[in-house]
Design a protein around this motif. Structure first.
Motif, PDB file in Angstrom:
ATOM      1  N   SER A  21       0.868  -1.524   0.039  1.00  0.00           N
ATOM      2  CA  SER A  21       0.136  -0.392  -0.542  1.00  0.00           C
ATOM      3  C   SER A  21       1.093   1.014  -0.155  1.00  0.00           C
ATOM      4  N   ALA A  22       2.083   1.466   0.499  1.00  0.00           N
ATOM      5  CA  ALA A  22       2.941   2.531   0.627  1.00  0.00           C
ATOM      6  C   ALA A  22       3.649   2.266  -0.807  1.00  0.00           C
ATOM      7  N   LEU A  23       3.613   1.072  -1.812  1.00  0.00           N
ATOM      8  CA  LEU A  23       4.501   1.515  -2.933  1.00  0.00           C
ATOM      9  C   LEU A  23       6.301   1.097  -2.550  1.00  0.00           C
ATOM     10  N   LEU A  24       5.820   0.005  -1.632  1.00  0.00           N
ATOM     11  CA  LEU A  24       8.161   0.036  -1.008  1.00  0.00           C
ATOM     12  C   LEU A  24       7.610  -1.379  -1.444  1.00  0.00           C
ATOM     13  N   GLY A  25       9.000  -1.902  -2.644  1.00  0.00           N
ATOM     14  CA  GLY A  25       9.471  -3.570  -3.007  1.00  0.00           C
ATOM     15  C   GLY A  25      10.582  -4.217  -2.031  1.00  0.00           C
ATOM     16  N   PRO A  26      10.726  -4.707  -2.427  1.00  0.00           N
ATOM     17  CA  PRO A  26      12.159  -5.289  -1.938  1.00  0.00           C
ATOM     18  C   PRO A  26      13.299  -4.648  -1.970  1.00  0.00           C
ATOM     19  N   ASP A  27      13.801  -3.686  -2.818  1.00  0.00           N
ATOM     20  CA  ASP A  27      14.956  -2.633  -3.163  1.00  0.00           C
ATOM     21  C   ASP A  27      14.793  -1.832  -1.933  1.00  0.00           C
ATOM     22  N   ASP A  28      13.011  -1.128  -2.041  1.00  0.00           N
ATOM     23  CA  ASP A  28      12.898   0.165  -1.055  1.00  0.00           C
ATOM     24  C   ASP A  28      13.465  -0.012   0.087  1.00  0.00           C
ATOM     25  N   VAL A  29      12.943  -1.494   0.225  1.00  0.00           N
ATOM     26  CA  VAL A  29      13.043  -1.525   2.347  1.00  0.00           C
ATOM     27  C   VAL A  29      14.542  -1.551   2.586  1.00  0.00           C
ATOM     28  N   ARG A  30      15.186  -1.885   1.054  1.00  0.00           N
ATOM     29  CA  ARG A  30      16.590  -2.732   1.794  1.00  0.00           C
ATOM     30  C   ARG A  30      17.767  -0.811   1.943  1.00  0.00           C
ATOM     31  N   ALA A  31      16.743  -0.002   0.682  1.00  0.00           N
ATOM     32  CA  ALA A  31      17.607   1.095   0.409  1.00  0.00           C
ATOM     33  C   ALA A  31      17.240   1.586   1.967  1.00  0.00           C
ATOM     34  N   ALA A  32      15.662   1.319   2.797  1.00  0.00           N
ATOM     35  CA  ALA A  32      15.384   2.642   3.874  1.00  0.00           C
ATOM     36  C   ALA A  32      16.375   1.500   4.719  1.00  0.00           C
ATOM     37  N   GLY A  33      17.023   0.229   5.002  1.00  0.00           N
ATOM     38  CA  GLY A  33      17.934   0.084   6.202  1.00  0.00           C
ATOM     39  C   GLY A  33      17.782  -1.649   6.639  1.00  0.00           C
ATOM     40  N   ASP A  34      16.190  -1.636   6.564  1.00  0.00           N
ATOM     41  CA  ASP A  34      16.258  -3.322   6.909  1.00  0.00           C
ATOM     42  C   ASP A  34      16.492  -3.908   5.621  1.00  0.00           C
ATOM     43  N   ALA A  35      17.710  -4.924   5.929  1.00  0.00           N
ATOM     44  CA  ALA A  35      17.894  -5.625   5.072  1.00  0.00           C
ATOM     45  C   ALA A  35      17.785  -7.132   5.639  1.00  0.00           C
ATOM     46  N   SER A  36      16.987  -7.225   6.512  1.00  0.00           N
ATOM     47  CA  SER A  36      16.584  -9.065   6.941  1.00  0.00           C
ATOM     48  C   SER A  36      14.855  -8.879   6.423  1.00  0.00           C
ATOM     49  N   LEU A  37      13.939  -7.764   6.682  1.00  0.00           N
ATOM     50  CA  LEU A  37      12.873  -7.753   6.420  1.00  0.00           C
ATOM     51  C   LEU A  37      12.670  -7.461   4.213  1.00  0.00           C
ATOM     52  N   ALA A  38      14.106  -7.067   4.022  1.00  0.00           N
ATOM     53  CA  ALA A  38      14.016  -6.859   2.666  1.00  0.00           C
ATOM     54  C   ALA A  38      14.934  -8.368   1.973  1.00  0.00           C
ATOM     55  N   GLU A  39      15.232  -8.808   2.602  1.00  0.00           N
ATOM     56  CA  GLU A  39      15.169 -10.726   2.507  1.00  0.00           C
ATOM     57  C   GLU A  39      14.003 -11.587   2.334  1.00  0.00           C
ATOM     58  N   LEU A  43      -6.845   7.814   1.981  1.00  0.00           N
ATOM     59  CA  LEU A  43      -6.445   7.041   1.392  1.00  0.00           C
ATOM     60  C   LEU A  43      -4.884   6.449   2.152  1.00  0.00           C
ATOM     61  N   SER A  44      -4.457   5.283   0.664  1.00  0.00           N
ATOM     62  CA  SER A  44      -3.031   5.496   1.156  1.00  0.00           C
ATOM     63  C   SER A  44      -1.867   5.719  -0.077  1.00  0.00           C
ATOM     64  N   LEU A  45      -0.631   5.767  -0.157  1.00  0.00           N
ATOM     65  CA  LEU A  45      -0.155   5.789  -1.261  1.00  0.00           C
ATOM     66  C   LEU A  45      -0.559   5.497  -2.706  1.00  0.00           C
ATOM     67  N   ALA A  46      -0.679   3.832  -3.000  1.00  0.00           N
ATOM     68  CA  ALA A  46      -1.043   3.277  -3.782  1.00  0.00           C
ATOM     69  C   ALA A  46      -2.343   4.462  -4.376  1.00  0.00           C
ATOM     70  N   GLN A  47      -3.462   4.501  -2.836  1.00  0.00           N
ATOM     71  CA  GLN A  47      -4.735   4.210  -3.884  1.00  0.00           C
ATOM     72  C   GLN A  47      -3.951   6.594  -4.069  1.00  0.00           C
ATOM     73  N   GLU A  48      -3.751   6.886  -3.376  1.00  0.00           N
ATOM     74  CA  GLU A  48      -3.464   8.735  -3.693  1.00  0.00           C
ATOM     75  C   GLU A  48      -2.503   8.775  -5.191  1.00  0.00           C
ATOM     76  N   THR A  49      -1.475   7.859  -5.119  1.00  0.00           N
ATOM     77  CA  THR A  49      -0.973   7.544  -6.202  1.00  0.00           C
ATOM     78  C   THR A  49      -1.729   7.461  -7.686  1.00  0.00           C
ATOM     79  N   LEU A  50      -2.612   6.615  -7.846  1.00  0.00           N
ATOM     80  CA  LEU A  50      -3.530   5.876  -8.782  1.00  0.00           C
ATOM     81  C   LEU A  50      -4.836   6.730  -9.204  1.00  0.00           C
ATOM     82  N   LEU A  51      -5.255   7.889  -8.064  1.00  0.00           N
ATOM     83  CA  LEU A  51      -6.017   8.689  -8.275  1.00  0.00           C
ATOM     84  C   LEU A  51      -5.465   9.589  -8.940  1.00  0.00           C
ATOM     85  N   THR A  52      -4.275  10.081  -8.673  1.00  0.00           N
ATOM     86  CA  THR A  52      -3.107  11.532  -9.848  1.00  0.00           C
ATOM     87  C   THR A  52      -2.776  11.296 -11.048  1.00  0.00           C
TER      88      THR A  52
END
Ligand code: SF4
Length: 951
Positions: free
Chosen positions: A111-129, A178-187
């Motif tokens: 819903s926040a449009l975060l994929g594995p690479d975004d999670v890794r970039a945010a610093g949570d390597a274990s969750l990203a894996e 509205l989640s980020l995904a919903q708001e982005t879809l609308l825009t």
């Protein structure tokens, strides 16, 4: 193309304006989708559209998830969308050690449009894996889940013009989170087609602060020409409710609107869950009596009906059907337990007796209940095996134990469960369409929920095993929502945001955050709105739902009687409502309603029982009319019933006891009913003031303990005499102050109460210390809080005092010993209640001091010379002392309390015999109405309302 933003406060006509535009779009022959939050809103919206037009062609009411899926399909994505049980199975296979909450977390990341690479970039390597592993597992089987679909649909929309049908307009309503995904879809849609969004918002007002960022972004896109700002409208609402809406959250509400008339607003302050349920049932009954139908009444509170089983039960007892989004674990429902047992019979190599009995006892086995009971009875007494008992019962039980066709040996485990579920419903209700009773509706709803949940695993390869299916069933939560149209709704504030009712009863206003912020929906990687602002917005939504009447309910204390302070949200509501006095109050002590106002059978029975105390014939007549004759006759006859404890489970426990407390035995002597109530029934104390006797006693004990440990050392003396009194007083005041700081005020008014408590304590203890200094004795305080008997006692003292049939434990407040190292010693016990004289100790069988003296000799190895009770409040000192030992005792001992040596020793032995007799009575369950004095029974005992003594 651009965005059109329709904003305004509650009841401004935003939805009407949106529907008008949507219907005009369809009427012009253009395609348009209307997005709503969920399937329930979808059905309501479709009905609303039909009500506004003679006919609607081409309406397309959808959820955001449907739109994301459509976008994916439009760009050629043919993967299966995983959800429900299928997603659980695939996720568990891919990440077997993952916590159960991971699925929901992946959902939030999508819903926040975060994929594995975004999670890794945010610093949570274990969750990203884990996240990357999950995506590869999906790819391997050509699956996609809804969370990932959101990310991919947005990406497709950004790059592919064909992702959205050319010219198709998008309308959205009912979203204030509205989640980020919903708001982005609308825009993104707004950049290529017409988009219209309605949001509850009014600039500068605190209830809408949570929406300011999203409205700001959408307003930038809409431009000044695209914003439609609607003013608050009356819409046939009570003027008081309209004024409340205008004033809520305003710093100067009187400037915004006049004080509301209170015709449509009521407030209730209640104690505990019972008080809340009774007031709510009363308010609902009042609304129904005034002609408002059930569907137009809503009860709104955090978590809906989930935490309010008492309220739901009382509504049903009053004949009022209530529905709520009641989420329950399948395994905790009777249907779920029976299904579990049936699956054990079908799948386990050797089903247990417990599984067989659970299944047979259930309503879905088709077994006659009396036969099951008859088969079970000999088993309980170990006289027969279940196998034999079933055989004796014959055909009916054997038929019930036969497995439904297909529940074993099916192609897949999910298919076997489906066969079992169908078999259960068929056995309970037959083959033909049954009469739709509440039970049938509930069974069908649960069965449908299980079947549709398991249906989602159809495409999973290999098919889930039996153990996987069992795990799925163990995790399945089902909605117990019922379908009666005239039922009252009990809703969570989030589900109530778009409802329109005549009466709303808002609960949970004692919760500082109105139920917000407690969910696991917080994620460190996902930006969340300020939870305080979310709570304020939900409160605003809830109180603006009704047209005729709003009831605001706050619990002023919890079920334990602890006060609950008014929250900031409640205070805002009261300011907006013009500070009205409570319309309803319901305290714990308000146990009885006037008979005519009692809405449930239970409350009517309580009212009639109350009347029976003063007018028995009339009470019995009314009991006949109300259908509660049996209960009232039993209540009236209660004082004549035998009071001896006879339940073997209770008596067995008492007989097995080896250790008895001194105070317990002493209390038994006051009245064995008092012992039973205090030691076995243990009623909770409620509404306990901060300066209650127990707290004063504990404080005084602590201060005196510290005083005698610390002060002699400070003053460099073993005995505090008259010359040391002034310095000793200064130290006592210091200790009182230090102990008082530890007490926290709980309710308004407590600071003053605490100040008075401290003042009283300083006064009482000063008197005691001055007296002690004046009458200083050679014996000096040496030990405090000395335990004997039980685990808390020191080694060597754990066995306690032997009184014959049992041992006795206790804790002596203070032991004064001889500094000349003789064995002579005295016990001292502090009391905040009235103390007994020496004569009373012997005449009335007061055992505490004599038993302490025996323990002093036999357990602690000292020679008792006397035992004193010290009244903290009055400064009196009484007890029994050995007159031969007066040389080491304080000078102020009353002549009446001085016993000859033989009398002193006889008193101790008499106490031992009496203690033994009481132990035997307790073990025998010999409880009677046997107060030590009639005055205790008639004037001082707190338990007259409980013990059923004839009045
Ligand atoms: S009211 Fe009388 S009989 Fe009842 S518990 Fe108290 S003292 Fe005993």
């Amino acid at each position: 193309m651009a965005l059109e933003l329709i904003i305004g406060p509650a009841h401004a006509g935003k939805i009407a304006a949106l529907y008008e535009r949507y219907l005009a779009e369809l009427a012009a022959g253009r395609t348009a989708a209307l997005v709503v939050p969920d399937q329930t809103a979808k059905a309501v919206t479709e009905r609303e559209l039909l009500a506004r037009a003679t006919g609607v062609v081409g309406a397309d009411v959808v959820t955001f998830d449907t739109l994301f899926e459509r976008i994916a399909r439009a760009t050629g994505d043919r993967r299966t969308v995983l959800h429900g049980a299928a997603r659980q199975v695939v996720l568990r296979r891919a990440l077997p050690d993952a916590p159960a909450t991971l699925a929901a977390r992946f959902d939030r990341l999508g819903s926040a449009l975060l994929g594995p690479d975004d999670v890794r970039a945010a610093g949570d390597a274990s969750l990203a894996e884990s996240y990357a592993l999950w995506w590869s597992a999906l790819d391997e089987q050509q699956f996609v889940d809804r969370a990932r679909l959101r990310i991919e649909a947005i990406a497709a929309l950004r790059r592919d013009v064909a992702a959205w049908p050319a010219g198709e307009a998008l309308f959205a309503q009912g979203f204030d989170d509205l989640s980020l995904a919903q708001e982005t879809l609308l825009t993104l849609i707004a950049q290529r087609a017409r988009a219209v969004v309605s949001l509850p918002y009014e600039a500068g007002r605190s209830p809408f602060a949570v929406l300011t960022p999203v409205v700001g972004r959408l307003a930038d896109l809409a431009g000044s020409g695209g914003i439609v700002e609607l003013p608050a409208g009356a819409f046939d609402r009570d003027p008081g409710l309209a004024a409340l809406e205008r004033r809520l959250g305003e710093a100067e509400p009187d400037r915004r609107a006049e004080r509301p008339s209170l015709a449509g607003i009521a407030t209730a302050e209640v104690e505990g869950e019972r008080g809340e349920a009774e007031v709510v049932v009363g308010c609902v009954a009042e609304a129904l009596r005034s002609g408002i139908v059930g569907q137009r009444i809503a009860i709104i509170g955090p978590r809906g009906a989930a935490d309010r089983t008492r309220l739901v039960r009382q509504l049903r007892e009053a004949g009022i059907e209530a529905v709520g989004k009641d989420q329950r674990a399948l395994v905790k429902t009777p249907f779920g337990r029976a299904l579990n047992a049936l699956l054990s019979l079908a799948w386990a190599p050797e089903p247990t007796d417990s599984d067989r009995l659970t299944w047979l006892r259930s309503a879905w086995s088709g077994a006659p209940a009396h036969l099951v009971e008859r088969s079970e009875r000999p088993m309980r007494r170990s006289l027969d095996t279940l196998e034999n008992a079933i055989e004796k019962a014959g055909e009916p039980l054997l038929r019930a134990l036969a497995l439904p066709p297909g529940s074993r040996g099916g192609e897949t485990a999910a298919g076997e469960v489906a066969a079992a579920v169908r078999g259960m419903v068929q056995r309970a209700h037959g083959d033909r369409a049954p009469v739709a009773t509440a039970m049938v509706r509930e069974d069908v709803a649960v069965a449908a929920a299980v079947l549709s949940y398991l249906q989602t695993v159809d495409g999973v390869k290999p098919a889930p095993s039996r153990s996987e299916v069992r795990e799925l069933l163990a995790e399945l939560t089902i909605s117990m929502r019922q379908t009666r149209a005239d039922a009252i709704c009990i809703l969570d504030p989030r589900d109530a945001r778009t409802i329109d009712v005549d009466v709303a009863i808002v609960l949970g206003l004692e919760e500082p955050m109105f139920g917000v912020g407690t969910s696991a929906a917080q994620d460190p990687l996902v930006e969340a709105p300020d939870q305080n602002e979310v709570a304020r917005h939900l409160v605003y939504s809830a109180v603006t739902r009704p047209r005729r009447r709003l009831v605001l309910v706050r619990r002023v204390s919890d079920d334990e009687g602890s006060p609950l302070a008014a929250t900031a949200i409640w205070e805002d509501l009261m300011i907006a409502a013009g500070e009205p006095p409570p319309t309803y109050r319901r305290r714990f002590s308000d146990a009885v309603l006037p008979l005519l106002e009692a809405p449930t059978v239970r409350e009517r029975a309580r009212s009639i029982a109350y009347l029976a105390a003063t007018d028995r014939p009339e009470a019995l007549r009314l009991a006949g009319v109300a259908g509660v004759s049996g209960a009232i006759r039993r209540a009236v006859a209660a004082p004549r019933r035998n009071t001896r404890l006879v339940d073997p489970r209770v008596v067995d426990v008492l007989r097995a006891r080896e250790m008895f407390g001194v105070t317990e035995i002493d209390r038994f002597g006051d009245c064995s009913q008092i012992w039973f109530i205090e030691r076995r029934l243990r009623p909770n104390v409620i509404d306990q003031p901060i300066d209650n006797r127990l707290r004063v006693g504990t404080l005084a004990h602590t201060v005196l303990g510290r005083f005698y440990k610390e002060v002699p050392a400070l003053l460099q003396t073993t005995v505090i005499g008259p010359d040391d009194a002034d310095r000793a007083m200064v130290e006592m005041v210091r200790i009182v102050d230090e102990e008082m700081i530890k007490l926290q005020p709980i309710v308004a008014g407590d600071p003053l109460t605490l100040e008075l408590l401290g003042w009283g304590l300083r006064r009482d203890l000063a008197r005691l210390i001055q007296q002690a200094a004046r009458n200083a004795a050679p014996l000096v305080p040496t030990e405090f809080e000395v335990a004997f008997g039980g685990r808390g006692a020191q080694p060597g003292r754990k066995e306690g005092l032997n009184v014959g049939p049992a041992h006795v434990s206790g804790k002596i407040d203070r032991i004064d010993a001889d500094p000349a190292f003789t064995a002579r010693a005295m016990v001292v016990d502090y009391k905040t209640s009235t103390i007994s004289t020496g004569a009373q100790i012997m005449r009335d069988g007061k055992l505490q001091i004599p038993l302490y003296l025996l323990a002093l000799r036999e357990v602690l190895g000292r020679e008792p010379v006397g035992g004193l009770l010290v009244s903290i409040r009055k400064g009196h000192v009484r007890g029994i002392v050995d007159v031969d030992e007066l040389d080491v005792l304080p000078a102020n001992i009353s002549r009446e309390d001085r016993l000859s040596h033989d009398e002193f020793e006889a008193a101790l032995e008499a106490a031992r015999s009496e203690a033994a007799a009481r132990v035997l009575r307790i073990r025998d369950g010999d409880v009677r109405h046997d107060p030590q004095t009639q005055m205790l029974c008639e004037r001082f005992c707190d338990y007259r309302g409980i013990c059923r003594v004839e009045k």
